[in-house]
Design an enzyme around this catalytic site. Structure first.
Site, mmCIF file in Angstrom:
data_model
loop_
_atom_site.group_PDB
_atom_site.id
_atom_site.type_symbol
_atom_site.label_atom_id
_atom_site.label_comp_id
_atom_site.label_asym_id
_atom_site.label_seq_id
_atom_site.Cartn_x
_atom_site.Cartn_y
_atom_site.Cartn_z
ATOM 1 N N GLU A 308 43.356 39.840 38.847
ATOM 2 C CA GLU A 308 43.314 41.061 39.646
ATOM 3 C C GLU A 308 44.591 41.050 40.492
ATOM 4 O O GLU A 308 44.912 40.036 41.112
ATOM 5 C CB GLU A 308 42.070 41.031 40.532
ATOM 6 C CG GLU A 308 41.931 42.206 41.473
ATOM 7 C CD GLU A 308 40.819 41.976 42.486
ATOM 8 O OE1 GLU A 308 40.080 42.925 42.773
ATOM 9 O OE2 GLU A 308 40.722 40.853 43.027
ATOM 10 N N LYS A 372 33.675 45.622 37.704
ATOM 11 C CA LYS A 372 33.163 44.914 38.882
ATOM 12 C C LYS A 372 31.956 45.650 39.456
ATOM 13 O O LYS A 372 32.010 46.843 39.751
ATOM 14 C CB LYS A 372 34.263 44.797 39.929
ATOM 15 C CG LYS A 372 33.894 43.942 41.143
ATOM 16 C CD LYS A 372 35.082 43.826 42.088
ATOM 17 C CE LYS A 372 34.755 42.943 43.282
ATOM 18 N NZ LYS A 372 35.909 42.864 44.219
ATOM 19 N N CYS A 427 36.818 38.540 41.822
ATOM 20 C CA CYS A 427 37.086 38.360 43.251
ATOM 21 C C CYS A 427 35.819 38.072 44.064
ATOM 22 O O CYS A 427 35.179 37.049 43.899
ATOM 23 C CB CYS A 427 37.824 39.589 43.785
ATOM 24 S SG CYS A 427 38.575 39.359 45.416
#
Length: 565
Positions: A308, A372, A427
């Site tokens: 990312e 995500k 993340c």
């Protein structure tokens, strides 16, 4: 005279609460990696707070329940301000906010999450008042704590640096994680804290026995696991993890002449790196350098990962698609690439953007995309956007991503002709244990975590984030390939050890060894069973204690011989 004495001793209680806040900061990263020896503070850092809560209840001070709540609440607010100070730094530098807003945001965040500490203190004092037993109240403390940590993960969705993460390097204690998740470790830590506190607040004979027991338990539990050396599973495959070190403060659009081609050339060069040195452990800890190694494959890696990052990688961009096909062909390897996914919504008649990981086969074909699911509030979206309509004006750089809704596992072939299943998470999702385990439960034999920790700068956050990702490896007994924009890029083995890494803040690539496992731990299969039990039991105890106190109060009001004070 009694009131004056109580007032003069009150400062000691508040000082003890503040002392606990400070001691509980120490077993977590502060502005760099956590020295292993500091994890010992988690075993007794809560003792002053427990002493203060129970001392307030025993000393006959007015409103002991309110006092217990406030003591613990102050401790919690101070702890969150210290542990998560990076929120202010990040929002001040990148949030495009008015000068005072980042500080107010940190304080507000801490005031809200500090309530969990306050409820912990209230529950202990409530049980102490209902039963008159200090020992019983302390016995229930680990149940209350684990239950409230679980509530923090589900209600406010901020399970950041739960107490159990402090023992990620204790290879004896963290063996609880495949059974109970991180909550079982937190439970054990609070139990030892309660045992030590009991030695301070109970009578002398009990104190001597308990202090002796507590000393032995503390010495064994806090230190023995540091020296264990569990099996070191061999790496059977190799990935190249690209760390582009892109500037998160820039526009990330690459509009300059030749800028796109220059960056793509850098990515391609990094993807082709094979033989080089690495850090055999966590960066900035003095870990030795690994030998110059060539990956165990004839000419090509088994996986290439792009993290990312603040790059204009839009899935529907023809330049981006061409670059991926070229990279896959050049290296004959599958890719996991952080990008912005695009899907047209018939419902809104508009394109929706996702923070995504695109998976590409060695021949350049699109295998699939993971979107995500757990987005960062006030970073990737504004929660309750209609209610908090003013928030976007305060945080001008907040993205507007749509959350995904499907945890996918991707089957990819290795260079030796086998195929294995990969789970990819992005993340902030690394801090949600019950969500990450779903990938292993769906069959993922290795986990890939792509992240951009550049927003955190040189604060404690990248190191805290790493340790939480390491706990996910332990809970599920899976290798994790952690690929980040600017560090910490690392290969983590199924016991949570960082086996290979590269320095932070430099453009680099890590040819990392990893392996595959398909066994399922109890935690992977059943999730937060232990935490649910603690939460339910804790609620039951509090309900019983409250009812008992209310019953005594009603009886006293009805008694003709009641004495008014």
């Amino acid at each position: 005279m009694q009131q004056s004495s109580s007032s003069s001793g009150a400062w000691k209680l508040w000082a003890a609460a503040g002392l606990s806040a400070g001691l509980l900061e120490l077993p977590f990263p502060l502005a760099g990696p956590l020295p292993v020896w500091r994890s010992v503070f988690a075993w007794f850092g809560m003792v002053p707070l427990l002493w203060a809560i129970l001392s307030a209840a025993k000393s006959g001070q007015p409103r002991p329940l309110r006092r217990a709540f406030l003591l613990a609440y102050v401790c919690g607010v101070l702890w969150y301000i210290g542990n998560c100070y990076w929120i202010r730094d990040t929002m001040m530098q990148y949030g495009d906010m008015p000068s005072l807003a980042p500080t107010l945001l940190l304080i507000g965040y801490s005031l809200v999450l500090g309530l969990y500490f306050g409820l912990f203190g209230l529950a202990i004092a409530l049980l102490r008042k209902a039963t008159g037993s200090t020992a019983l109240a302390l016995s229930a403390a680990p149940v209350f704590w684990a239950g409230l940590e679980f509530a923090a993960s589900r209600i406010t969705s901020v399970p950041w640096d739960q107490l159990g993460y402090s023992q990620v390097d204790n290879l004896l204690i963290n063996q609880l994680a495949p059974w109970t998740g991180v909550y079982g470790i937190s439970f054990l830590l609070v139990a030892v804290n309660a045992l030590i506190a009991a030695g301070l607040v109970l009578n002398r004979s009990s104190r001597q026995r308990l202090c002796g027991i507590a000393g032995v338990v503390l010495a064994l539990a806090a230190t023995s696991g540091i020296f264990l050396n569990p099996p070191r599973p061999a790496a059977t495959a190799t990935a190249v993890l690209i760390q582009p070190n892109l500037d998160v403060s820039g526009s990330g659009l690459w509009m300059g002449a030749g800028e796109w081609d220059s960056h793509i050339a850098d990515f391609s060069k990094l993807a082709a790196e094979q033989c080089k040195t690495y850090i055999a452990g966590i960066p900035q800890t003095g870990a030795p350098s690994g030998e110059i190694v060539c990956p165990p494959y004839p000419t090509h890696p088994d996986l290439i990962a792009w993290p990312e990052s603040p790059a204009p990688f839009f899935e529907d961009d023809a330049r981006f698609q061409k670059a991926l096909v070229g990279l896959a062909h050049a290296n004959s390897a599958p890719l996991v690439v952080g990008n912005i996914g695009m899907t047209f919504s018939a419902e809104t008649s508009d394109w929706q953007e996702y923070n995504s990981a695109l998976v590409v086969s060695p021949d350049g074909a699109r295998v699939g995309r993971y979107d995500k699911i757990h987005l960062v509030p006030f970073g990737e979206y504004v929660p309750f956007s209609r209610l908090l309509f003013f928030a976007r004006k305060l945080t001008g750089k907040v993205s507007k991503f749509t959350p995904g809704d499907d945890r996918k596992v991707f089957r990819l072939a290795t260079q030796n002709g086998e195929s294995h299943r990969y789970g990819v998470f992005i993340c902030y999702e690394a801090v949600f244990a019950d969500e990450v385990r779903q990938f292993a439960r769906l069959g993922a034999e290795v986990l890939v975590n792509i992240s951009d920790d550049g927003w955190y700068g040189d604060t404690s956050a990248p190191w805290q984030h790493l340790n939480m990702a390491r706990m996910r490896a332990i809970e599920n007994r899976r290798w994790i390939l952690r690929d980040t924009n600017n560090g910490i890029t690392a290969a983590i083995d199924p016991y949570g050890r960082v086996r290979q890494s590269i320095p932070r803040h430099q453009t680099d690539a890590l040819p990392a060894g990893y392996g595959f496992r398909d066994d399922i731990t109890f935690y992977t299969e059943h999730g937060d069973v232990f935490a649910w039990l603690c939460a339910i039991l804790g609620l039951g105890i509090v309900a019983w204690a409250a009812r008992s106190i209310l019953g005594k109060f009603v009886s006293a009001q009805k008694s003709p011989n009641k004495v008014r004070s």
